[in-house]
Design an enzyme around this catalytic site. Structure first.
Site, PDB file in Angstrom:
ATOM      1  N   LYS A  13       0.832  -1.208   0.000  1.00 56.86           N
ATOM      2  CA  LYS A  13       0.000   0.000   0.000  1.00 56.86           C
ATOM      3  C   LYS A  13       0.866   1.257   0.000  1.00 56.86           C
ATOM      4  O   LYS A  13       0.619   2.193  -0.745  1.00 56.86           O
ATOM      5  CB  LYS A  13      -0.935   0.020   1.220  1.00 56.86           C
ATOM      6  CG  LYS A  13      -1.882  -1.156   1.302  1.00 56.86           C
ATOM      7  CD  LYS A  13      -2.875  -1.018   2.458  1.00 56.86           C
ATOM      8  CE  LYS A  13      -2.225  -1.052   3.822  1.00 56.86           C
ATOM      9  NZ  LYS A  13      -1.747  -2.387   4.232  1.00 56.86           N
ATOM     10  N   ARG A  89      -9.399   0.455   9.280  1.00 59.07           N
ATOM     11  CA  ARG A  89      -8.890  -0.879   9.578  1.00 59.07           C
ATOM     12  C   ARG A  89      -9.903  -1.718  10.340  1.00 59.07           C
ATOM     13  O   ARG A  89      -9.652  -2.875  10.624  1.00 59.07           O
ATOM     14  CB  ARG A  89      -7.642  -0.733  10.433  1.00 59.07           C
ATOM     15  CG  ARG A  89      -6.362  -1.253   9.778  1.00 59.07           C
ATOM     16  CD  ARG A  89      -5.265  -1.069  10.784  1.00 59.07           C
ATOM     17  NE  ARG A  89      -4.018  -1.666  10.421  1.00 59.07           N
ATOM     18  CZ  ARG A  89      -3.078  -1.076   9.690  1.00 59.07           C
ATOM     19  NH1 ARG A  89      -3.277   0.102   9.180  1.00 59.07           N
ATOM     20  NH2 ARG A  89      -1.941  -1.695   9.480  1.00 59.07           N
ATOM     21  N   ARG A 128      11.645  -5.252   4.436  1.00 62.27           N
ATOM     22  CA  ARG A 128      11.321  -3.818   4.328  1.00 62.27           C
ATOM     23  C   ARG A 128      12.264  -2.967   5.171  1.00 62.27           C
ATOM     24  O   ARG A 128      12.556  -3.271   6.329  1.00 62.27           O
ATOM     25  CB  ARG A 128       9.888  -3.593   4.793  1.00 62.27           C
ATOM     26  CG  ARG A 128       9.541  -2.125   4.996  1.00 62.27           C
ATOM     27  CD  ARG A 128       8.078  -1.839   4.909  1.00 62.27           C
ATOM     28  NE  ARG A 128       7.283  -2.483   5.936  1.00 62.27           N
ATOM     29  CZ  ARG A 128       5.961  -2.472   5.941  1.00 62.27           C
ATOM     30  NH1 ARG A 128       5.291  -1.857   4.989  1.00 62.27           N
ATOM     31  NH2 ARG A 128       5.295  -3.090   6.898  1.00 62.27           N
ATOM     32  N   ARG A 161      11.531  -1.362  10.752  1.00 64.33           N
ATOM     33  CA  ARG A 161      10.476  -1.083  11.740  1.00 64.33           C
ATOM     34  C   ARG A 161      10.447  -2.200  12.777  1.00 64.33           C
ATOM     35  O   ARG A 161      10.490  -3.375  12.429  1.00 64.33           O
ATOM     36  CB  ARG A 161       9.128  -0.996  11.035  1.00 64.33           C
ATOM     37  CG  ARG A 161       8.795   0.406  10.576  1.00 64.33           C
ATOM     38  CD  ARG A 161       7.583   0.462   9.677  1.00 64.33           C
ATOM     39  NE  ARG A 161       6.460  -0.346  10.143  1.00 64.33           N
ATOM     40  CZ  ARG A 161       5.316  -0.479   9.473  1.00 64.33           C
ATOM     41  NH1 ARG A 161       5.155   0.126   8.323  1.00 64.33           N
ATOM     42  NH2 ARG A 161       4.343  -1.214   9.938  1.00 64.33           N
ATOM     43  N   ARG A 172      -0.044  -9.338  13.400  1.00 70.19           N
ATOM     44  CA  ARG A 172      -0.684  -8.336  12.526  1.00 70.19           C
ATOM     45  C   ARG A 172      -1.554  -9.005  11.461  1.00 70.19           C
ATOM     46  O   ARG A 172      -2.608  -8.493  11.108  1.00 70.19           O
ATOM     47  CB  ARG A 172       0.379  -7.457  11.864  1.00 70.19           C
ATOM     48  CG  ARG A 172       0.983  -6.442  12.839  1.00 70.19           C
ATOM     49  CD  ARG A 172       2.342  -5.956  12.411  1.00 70.19           C
ATOM     50  NE  ARG A 172       2.325  -5.204  11.181  1.00 70.19           N
ATOM     51  CZ  ARG A 172       3.399  -5.024  10.408  1.00 70.19           C
ATOM     52  NH1 ARG A 172       4.558  -5.548  10.756  1.00 70.19           N
ATOM     53  NH2 ARG A 172       3.307  -4.329   9.314  1.00 70.19           N
TER      54      ARG A 172
HETATM   55  P1  ADP Z   1       1.183  -2.059   7.787  1.00 70.32           P
HETATM   56  O1  ADP Z   1       0.153  -1.692   6.762  1.00 70.32           O
HETATM   57  O2  ADP Z   1       2.480  -2.490   7.179  1.00 70.32           O
HETATM   58  O3  ADP Z   1       0.686  -3.022   8.828  1.00 70.32           O
HETATM   59  P2  ADP Z   1       0.949   0.565   9.104  1.00 70.32           P
HETATM   60  O4  ADP Z   1       2.073   1.514   9.096  1.00 70.32           O
HETATM   61  O5  ADP Z   1      -0.270   0.893   8.309  1.00 70.32           O
HETATM   62  O6  ADP Z   1       1.588  -0.809   8.649  1.00 70.32           O
HETATM   63  O7  ADP Z   1       0.477   0.287  10.617  1.00 70.32           O
HETATM   64  C1  ADP Z   1       1.357  -0.071  11.643  1.00 70.32           C
HETATM   65  C2  ADP Z   1       0.586  -0.226  12.962  1.00 70.32           C
HETATM   66  O8  ADP Z   1      -0.029   1.030  13.321  1.00 70.32           O
HETATM   67  C3  ADP Z   1      -0.572  -1.222  12.941  1.00 70.32           C
HETATM   68  O9  ADP Z   1      -0.147  -2.553  13.160  1.00 70.32           O
HETATM   69  C4  ADP Z   1      -1.456  -0.683  14.070  1.00 70.32           C
HETATM   70  O10 ADP Z   1      -0.955  -1.039  15.344  1.00 70.32           O
HETATM   71  C5  ADP Z   1      -1.307   0.823  13.939  1.00 70.32           C
HETATM   72  N1  ADP Z   1      -2.366   1.400  13.064  1.00 70.32           N
HETATM   73  C6  ADP Z   1      -2.172   1.992  11.852  1.00 70.32           C
HETATM   74  N2  ADP Z   1      -3.349   2.391  11.315  1.00 70.32           N
HETATM   75  C7  ADP Z   1      -4.313   2.028  12.214  1.00 70.32           C
HETATM   76  C8  ADP Z   1      -5.731   2.137  12.231  1.00 70.32           C
HETATM   77  N3  ADP Z   1      -6.416   2.680  11.196  1.00 70.32           N
HETATM   78  N4  ADP Z   1      -6.393   1.664  13.323  1.00 70.32           N
HETATM   79  C9  ADP Z   1      -5.745   1.107  14.348  1.00 70.32           C
HETATM   80  N5  ADP Z   1      -4.413   0.960  14.392  1.00 70.32           N
HETATM   81  C10 ADP Z   1      -3.691   1.412  13.338  1.00 70.32           C
END
Ligand code: ADP
Length: 214
Positions: A13, A89, A128, A161, A172
């Site tokens: 994404k 999410r 990554r 990360r 996750r």
């Molecule tokens: P990825 O898509 O690689 O999992 P992100 O950078 O989008 O990584 O998200 C990393 C973490 O941030 C998630 O595992 C979660 O803990 C938190 N997070 C991000 N966006 C949300 C969201 N919309 N709602 C709840 N937690 C979120």
């Protein structure tokens, strides 16, 4: 265009968002990036967020939706297009996003649903690397930096990360299946889902996505 990028962690994404931002001049709203910014500030809230993210769980709907709402109402040019990456999410977040966007008269056009096989996702995430300074994305195998540990674009430090380790990745993925996948059905009912095979390489994914912007 006003869109959502939906798909499991590691599906690409962020990489696609970087491209769409340049090509179609869309604002990029990544809740993951926004939360990591909050952590960087070192506030009490940042510390709380850090422990949640490191465990692989989701930050609360209230907190994330408030961040996004603030962004939409105060820090976004609504005349231009925008894309959400990593938000919504949960179905609750999706319902709230629709309400917020309805209020400002800027409903979503469509949702890109990216999908890829588990082994592909795992390889993307474990390799990554991210620039601490400008957020540019690299991969140890498919897109290494020219100089080890140094960002090609800005010279910043490139890091892994802490949530990109196998144990947290597993958590996750489970959270994705339980909490996020039901969103596909939510948007399917609105006829807004555009499916994308993200097993393909980034350049091919771009080509596949371009047809939705014509
Ligand atoms: P990825 O898509 O690689 O999992 P992100 O950078 O989008 O990584 O998200 C990393 C973490 O941030 C998630 O595992 C979660 O803990 C938190 N997070 C991000 N966006 C949300 C969201 N919309 N709602 C709840 N937690 C979120």
């Amino acid at each position: 265009m006003r869109i959502v990028l939906l798909g499991p962690p590691g599906v690409g994404k962020g990489t696609l968002a970087g491209f769409l931002k340049e090509k179609y001049d869309l604002a990029h709203i990544s809740t993951g990036d926004m939360l990591r910014e909050e952590i960087k500030k070192g506030s009490a809230l940042g510390l709380e967020i850090k422990s949640v993210i490191t465990s692989g769980a989701l930050v609360s709907d209230e907190l994330v939706t408030k961040l996004v709402q603030n962004k939409i109402e105060h820090d976004l040019d609504l005349k231009k297009g925008f894309m959400f990456d990593g938000f919504p999410r949960t179905v609750t977040q999706a319902v709230d996003l629709d309400a917020i966007l309805a209020k400002v008269g800027a409903p979503l056009d469509f949702v890109l649903n990216l999908d890829a096989d588990f082994d592909v996702l795992l390889k993307r995430m474990t390799g990554r690397r991210v620039c601490r300074k400008c957020g540019a994305l690299f991969h140890t195998v498919t897109k290494p930096t020219l100089k080890p540990g140094i960002c090609d674009l800005c010279g910043g430090e490139v890091y892994q990360r802490p949530d990109d380790n196998e144990k947290t990745i597993q958590a996750r993925m489970e959270v994705y299946q339980q909490s996020t996948e039901p969103i596909i059905n939510y948007y399917a009912k609105q006829n807004k889902i555009k499916k994308v095979d993200a097993n393909l390489e980034a350049a091919e994914v771009r080509l596949a996505v371009a047809v939705f912007f014509k």
